[in-house]
Design a protein around this motif. Sequence first.
Motif: not given
Length: 332
Positions: A212-227
């Motif tokens: 079972i998938v329990t969580a989804i994680e992403l590293p915080m990177i600068p390109a996220m803000t300008n997306s």
Amino acid sequence: MKNFAYSRPADLTAATEAASADGTRIIAGGTTMVDLLKIGVLNPEALVDISGITDLRGYDVSSDRMRFGALSMMSTVGDDPDVIAAFPALSESLWKAASPQLRNAATLGGNILQHTRCPYYRDTAYAQCNKRSPGSGCAALEGGETTLHAILGGSSSCVAKYPGDFAQVLVAFDAEVTTQGPGGTRTIAFAQLHRLPGDTPHIETVLEPGEIVTAIELPMIPAMTNSTYLKARDRESYAFASASAAVGVEMDGDTVRDVRIGLGGVASVPWRATAAEDSLKGKPLTEEAAREAGRIAFQDAEPLEGSAYKIKLGADVVAGALLQVKTRMGAE
């Protein structure tokens, strides 16, 4: 609808044990599963309802990693001001995915595991569908209508496209999923979660029985803000993508330091356009460069007659998303 057993475990250990039995399916929000049960595409012996496992509902966007419990609701996450500020593309992908009624019921974990909307898969009147009935053939490849099908990642057994929106953001930004199964927990790179169809299109992910998938994680990177997430579809409101792009950009002065491009509506699995990304790095983000990146993103496309239009459409969507991000940054 075929009769089936139903259970609603209170914790993950019980859920993984119940879900590992042959002929068992997992259900959470049910926005896809119930449809497939009604039309006879899926006929499980048992359903394991994990919606009562409250530990899977929380999420956190305040640290150096974003973490979303698998049972977090699409509407809750998509509407969160902190998510909108930190990662516009993620919020937009959830907003553009479905109606408010569906987003209020659908979970993030269920969303990434949704089944294709290929008409030959979903209509049991068609006997030929290797995804639904392994070894039966592919109606789309054998003279069928192909305007909705994949032009990247297909095989001689299946050209069904992956239908989701949220997943394109995850594959572009190096997400991981955490799972729990009878064998314990593990972490899977999101880019490795879905399997290309090859000769076994009915095996869609690398998940094991009961996992079972329990969580989804992403590293915080600068390109996220300008997306941004740009989606082309037959109608403006809540249709599946004909072509879409999740794009994020980090600039170093006038040049591109980092860029992320995920493609939707055009591939058999969530698709990252790494060659297109590489074409932009270290260069100014001009309209010419954006359009060239769009072309490169589809240079390996293998369309059928009905899906050939997606090459130009997809390239235009990639370019449009890149230029939209540039405008938001206020770049010249």
